[in-house]
Design a protein around this motif. Structure first.
Motif, PDB file in Angstrom:
ATOM      1  N   LYS A  30       0.928  -1.128  -0.243  1.00 18.95           N
ATOM      2  CA  LYS A  30      -0.007  -0.118  -0.143  1.00 18.95           C
ATOM      3  C   LYS A  30       0.947   1.199   0.016  1.00 18.95           C
ATOM      4  N   PHE A  31       1.952   1.170   0.716  1.00 19.29           N
ATOM      5  CA  PHE A  31       2.979   2.465   0.884  1.00 19.29           C
ATOM      6  C   PHE A  31       3.550   2.518  -0.677  1.00 19.29           C
ATOM      7  N   ARG A  32       3.849   1.793  -1.245  1.00 18.27           N
ATOM      8  CA  ARG A  32       4.369   1.693  -2.728  1.00 18.27           C
ATOM      9  C   ARG A  32       3.423   2.364  -3.617  1.00 18.27           C
ATOM     10  N   LYS A  33       2.213   1.578  -3.548  1.00 17.04           N
ATOM     11  CA  LYS A  33       1.041   2.206  -4.523  1.00 17.04           C
ATOM     12  C   LYS A  33       0.768   3.671  -4.319  1.00 17.04           C
ATOM     13  N   ALA A  34       0.943   4.175  -2.911  1.00 15.98           N
ATOM     14  CA  ALA A  34       0.438   5.607  -2.589  1.00 15.98           C
ATOM     15  C   ALA A  34       1.537   6.486  -3.143  1.00 15.98           C
ATOM     16  N   CYS A  35       2.814   6.145  -2.832  1.00 14.68           N
ATOM     17  CA  CYS A  35       3.848   6.774  -3.300  1.00 14.68           C
ATOM     18  C   CYS A  35       3.713   7.009  -4.946  1.00 14.68           C
ATOM     19  N   LYS A  36       3.497   5.889  -5.823  1.00 12.39           N
ATOM     20  CA  LYS A  36       3.528   5.993  -7.192  1.00 12.39           C
ATOM     21  C   LYS A  36       2.349   6.789  -7.595  1.00 12.39           C
ATOM     22  N   ALA A  37       1.265   6.590  -6.883  1.00 13.14           N
ATOM     23  CA  ALA A  37      -0.114   7.360  -7.282  1.00 13.14           C
ATOM     24  C   ALA A  37       0.562   9.127  -7.127  1.00 13.14           C
TER      25      ALA A  37
ATOM     26  N   ASN B 145       3.232  10.461  -7.217  1.00 10.43           N
ATOM     27  CA  ASN B 145       4.296  10.847  -8.068  1.00 10.43           C
ATOM     28  C   ASN B 145       3.782  11.002  -9.291  1.00 10.43           C
ATOM     29  N   ASP B 146       2.840  10.093  -9.850  1.00  7.45           N
ATOM     30  CA  ASP B 146       2.220  10.089 -11.266  1.00  7.45           C
ATOM     31  C   ASP B 146       1.317  11.247 -11.395  1.00  7.45           C
ATOM     32  N   TRP B 147       0.467  11.546 -10.246  1.00 13.05           N
ATOM     33  CA  TRP B 147      -0.408  12.765 -10.195  1.00 13.05           C
ATOM     34  C   TRP B 147       0.568  14.032 -10.402  1.00 13.05           C
TER      35      TRP B 147
ATOM     36  N   ARG C 126       3.449  14.456 -11.634  1.00 10.93           N
ATOM     37  CA  ARG C 126       4.298  14.462 -12.970  1.00 10.93           C
ATOM     38  C   ARG C 126       2.975  14.956 -14.074  1.00 10.93           C
ATOM     39  N   ARG C 127       1.911  14.141 -14.114  1.00 14.40           N
ATOM     40  CA  ARG C 127       0.587  14.636 -15.034  1.00 14.40           C
ATOM     41  C   ARG C 127       0.346  16.243 -14.918  1.00 14.40           C
ATOM     42  N   ASN C 128       0.438  16.926 -13.540  1.00 12.88           N
ATOM     43  CA  ASN C 128      -0.243  18.264 -13.537  1.00 12.88           C
ATOM     44  C   ASN C 128       0.758  19.360 -13.185  1.00 12.88           C
ATOM     45  N   ARG C 129       2.088  18.865 -13.216  1.00 13.98           N
ATOM     46  CA  ARG C 129       2.970  20.162 -13.164  1.00 13.98           C
ATOM     47  C   ARG C 129       3.066  20.940 -14.012  1.00 13.98           C
ATOM     48  N   ASN C 130       2.685  20.870 -15.189  1.00 12.50           N
ATOM     49  CA  ASN C 130       2.815  21.703 -16.199  1.00 12.50           C
ATOM     50  C   ASN C 130       1.458  22.230 -16.797  1.00 12.50           C
ATOM     51  N   VAL C 131       0.417  21.396 -16.179  1.00 12.00           N
ATOM     52  CA  VAL C 131      -1.111  21.628 -16.651  1.00 12.00           C
ATOM     53  C   VAL C 131      -1.829  22.886 -15.453  1.00 12.00           C
ATOM     54  N   MET C 132      -1.261  22.623 -14.393  1.00 11.26           N
ATOM     55  CA  MET C 132      -1.941  23.451 -13.507  1.00 11.26           C
ATOM     56  C   MET C 132      -0.908  24.596 -12.640  1.00 11.26           C
ATOM     57  N   ARG C 133      -1.601  25.409 -12.416  1.00 16.67           N
ATOM     58  CA  ARG C 133      -0.821  26.638 -11.605  1.00 16.67           C
ATOM     59  C   ARG C 133      -0.398  25.894  -9.973  1.00 16.67           C
ATOM     60  N   ILE C 134       0.623  26.478  -9.544  1.00  9.78           N
ATOM     61  CA  ILE C 134       0.995  26.019  -8.153  1.00  9.78           C
ATOM     62  C   ILE C 134      -0.050  26.506  -7.360  1.00  9.78           C
ATOM     63  N   GLU C 135      -0.533  27.588  -7.611  1.00  6.90           N
ATOM     64  CA  GLU C 135      -1.896  27.963  -6.569  1.00  6.90           C
ATOM     65  C   GLU C 135      -2.999  26.983  -6.817  1.00  6.90           C
ATOM     66  N   GLU C 136      -3.225  26.348  -7.705  1.00  9.86           N
ATOM     67  CA  GLU C 136      -4.325  25.390  -8.074  1.00  9.86           C
ATOM     68  C   GLU C 136      -3.878  23.741  -7.491  1.00  9.86           C
ATOM     69  N   ILE C 137      -2.556  23.688  -7.540  1.00 14.68           N
ATOM     70  CA  ILE C 137      -2.057  22.298  -7.267  1.00 14.68           C
ATOM     71  C   ILE C 137      -1.889  22.233  -5.671  1.00 14.68           C
ATOM     72  N   TRP C 138      -1.489  23.385  -4.979  1.00 12.55           N
ATOM     73  CA  TRP C 138      -1.322  23.207  -3.566  1.00 12.55           C
ATOM     74  C   TRP C 138      -2.634  22.428  -2.471  1.00 12.55           C
ATOM     75  N   PRO C 139      -3.865  23.162  -2.792  1.00 12.62           N
ATOM     76  CA  PRO C 139      -4.920  22.703  -2.142  1.00 12.62           C
ATOM     77  C   PRO C 139      -5.273  21.165  -2.292  1.00 12.62           C
ATOM     78  N   ILE C 140      -5.172  20.782  -3.591  1.00 13.35           N
ATOM     79  CA  ILE C 140      -5.382  19.717  -3.974  1.00 13.35           C
ATOM     80  C   ILE C 140      -4.292  18.659  -3.349  1.00 13.35           C
TER      81      ILE C 140
ATOM     82  N   THR D 293       6.428  12.702  -0.374  1.00  9.13           N
ATOM     83  CA  THR D 293       5.854  13.539  -1.089  1.00  9.13           C
ATOM     84  C   THR D 293       6.569  14.789  -1.377  1.00  9.13           C
ATOM     85  N   ILE D 294       7.128  15.448  -0.289  1.00  8.61           N
ATOM     86  CA  ILE D 294       7.586  16.921  -0.397  1.00  8.61           C
ATOM     87  C   ILE D 294       9.021  16.648  -1.209  1.00  8.61           C
TER      88      ILE D 294
END
Length: 441
Positions: free
Chosen positions: A339-346, A348-350, A352-366, A394-395
């Motif tokens: 479960k730990f590996r699955k949570a870390c992978k999920a 990291n994938d999120w 990676r997918r959103n770093r250039n799609v969303m602004r930091i102000e949008e990423i932070w609350p999610i 995560t950090i």
């Protein structure tokens, strides 16, 4: 003004508690417009739609007309559920889990039927059952396991896994179990239609001769009813009196563990479990079901036998034999490695997918909400190290992906730590105190 159907459900619950053999013969009429309106409002507004393509908002634009038409078809027995839309979600790194997405109208009716069944069967369900029940949770199941192992003479654990439970529930046995308490032919016909509705996959209709409509509102209730008769009631009435020593069961949906005093009794129970499930068309997974020694003397025994102390997994936690600061036995638990590996992978994938799609102000609350959700589930007594570790991983991942957004500006660890002081994220904390005694009744 109080909904009269809710008053009737309360009366049904009281009657079910007063007479464990009473059979209810008039239930389908409770699925009226007012009751189904409440069921509609209790559904998730942003949930994915079924094969009809209608969302919660679409259906609500003409809610009264839609519900009146629905009730008319229910009364005339012309209502037939649509096949569910089959989707797959990751189960682990190699496997996926199938889910069915019902149409919005089917979700409403399923919710109504589930509430009627809940009013009846909450009086029957055993104390060992914790899954999908009001005022019960997975953390209470974990506490029950902890309290049993800590206070009872437990020396063996049966770690069980029902192979493909939701896909192999027998429809005939399911209907027989429902008829123990229900004699309303209209409601039983409606439930059978849901069981037989099937699902759409790759544009093809697949009929279902077994299994419950997993992914809908009705599936958890039907699963609890099925396992109440197949496992819980049988364990209390048949297994306990026939086994030497003490034995205990804790079940959450289709996940359960048995805690046993004697070795021979544990192997006998495992054999009885396999035979019991085979009778109802189910089987225990040959690789994921096992009997192990476990308890307050497990560490000493393992040391003498030159092996590692046994552990077992339950509800995403690995349970192990630990010790307190005073050196006494203490049941420990930590996030399971899988479960730990699955949570870390999920996570990291999120990122990676959103770093250039969303602004930091949008990423932070999610991001904060995702961390908070992880801590709310895994923040259990004894698991501090693993939730802190998840926060750290995560950090580090956040800093890595933010640095890749721009080649000109990059964070050092010192700068990023200063940034987190001003823009805080959820911090790891213990949310559920497993060791705290329950309040006296």
């Amino acid at each position: 003004m109080e909904n009269p159907t809710l008053t009737k459900l309360a009366l049904i619950t009281r009657r079910a508690r007063e007479d464990s053999k009473f059979q209810f013969i008039s239930l389908a009429h409770l699925l009226n417009v007012e009751f189904l309106r409440g069921c509609y409002r209790s559904l998730g507004k942003e949930k994915a739609s079924g094969i009809d393509g209608r969302s919660w908002h679409d259906y609500g634009e003409h809610l009264d007309e839609n519900l009146e038409d629905l009730v008319k078809r229910l009364k005339a027995k012309k209502y037939k559920p649509l096949p569910a839309k089959r989707v797959y979600i990751p189960k682990n790194d190699k496997e996926t889990r199938p889910l069915g997405l019902p149409a919005i109208e089917d979700k409403i009716v399923q919710k109504g039927i589930a509430r009627i069944l809940e009013a009846i069967y909450e009086a029957d369900f055993m104390d060992c059952s914790y899954g999908f029940r009001p005022k019960r949770s997975c953390h209470q199941a974990l506490k029950a396991v902890n309290d049993t192992i800590m206070s009872k003479p437990v020396s063996y654990i049966i770690e069980a896994d029902i192979k493909g439970f939701f896909d192999h529930v027998s429809h005939d046995w399911m209907m027989k179990f429902l008829q123990v308490r229900i004699r309303d032919s209209s409601l039983l016909l409606l439930i059978r239609r849901f069981l037989k509705a099937g699902y759409m996959e790759s544009g093809k209709l697949v009929r279902t001769d077994e299994g419950t409509p997993q992914g809908g509102n009705l599936s958890p209730m039907l699963a609890n009813i099925f396992l109440h008769y197949v496992l819980d009631l049988w364990f209390v009435k048949r297994v306990k009196p026939s086994i030497a020593g003490q034995c205990y069961l804790v079940r959450y949906a289709d996940d359960f563990v048995c805690m046993v005093q004697y070795r021979q009794s544990a192997y006998e129970i495992e054999r009885m479990l396999r035979e019991r499930f085979a009778k109802f068309g189910l089987s225990l997974h040959p690789e994921k079901t096992r009997t192990i020694s476990f308890g307050r003397y497990e560490r000493q025994n393992a040391r003498c036998q030159g092996r590692k102390a046994n552990t077992f997994d339950f509800l995403g936690f690995t349970h192990f034999c630990g010790h307190s600061r005073k050196g006494t036995f203490l049941l420990g638990r930590k996030t399971s490695c899988k479960k730990f590996r699955k949570a870390c992978k999920a996570m990291n994938d999120w990122l990676r997918r959103n770093r250039n799609v969303m602004r930091i102000e949008e990423i932070w609350p999610i991001l904060a909400a995702k961390l908070r959700g992880h801590y709310n589930y895994y923040g259990v007594s004894g698991n501090s190290r693993m939730i802190v570790r998840f926060g750290y991983v995560t950090i580090r991942a956040v800093m890595k992906w933010l640095n890749r957004r721009c080649q000109c500006v990059s964070f050092t660890w010192k700068k990023f730590s200063a940034y987190l002081v001003h823009y805080r994220l959820s911090r790891p904390r213990i949310v559920h105190n497993i060791y705290k005694p329950l309040p006296s009744k």
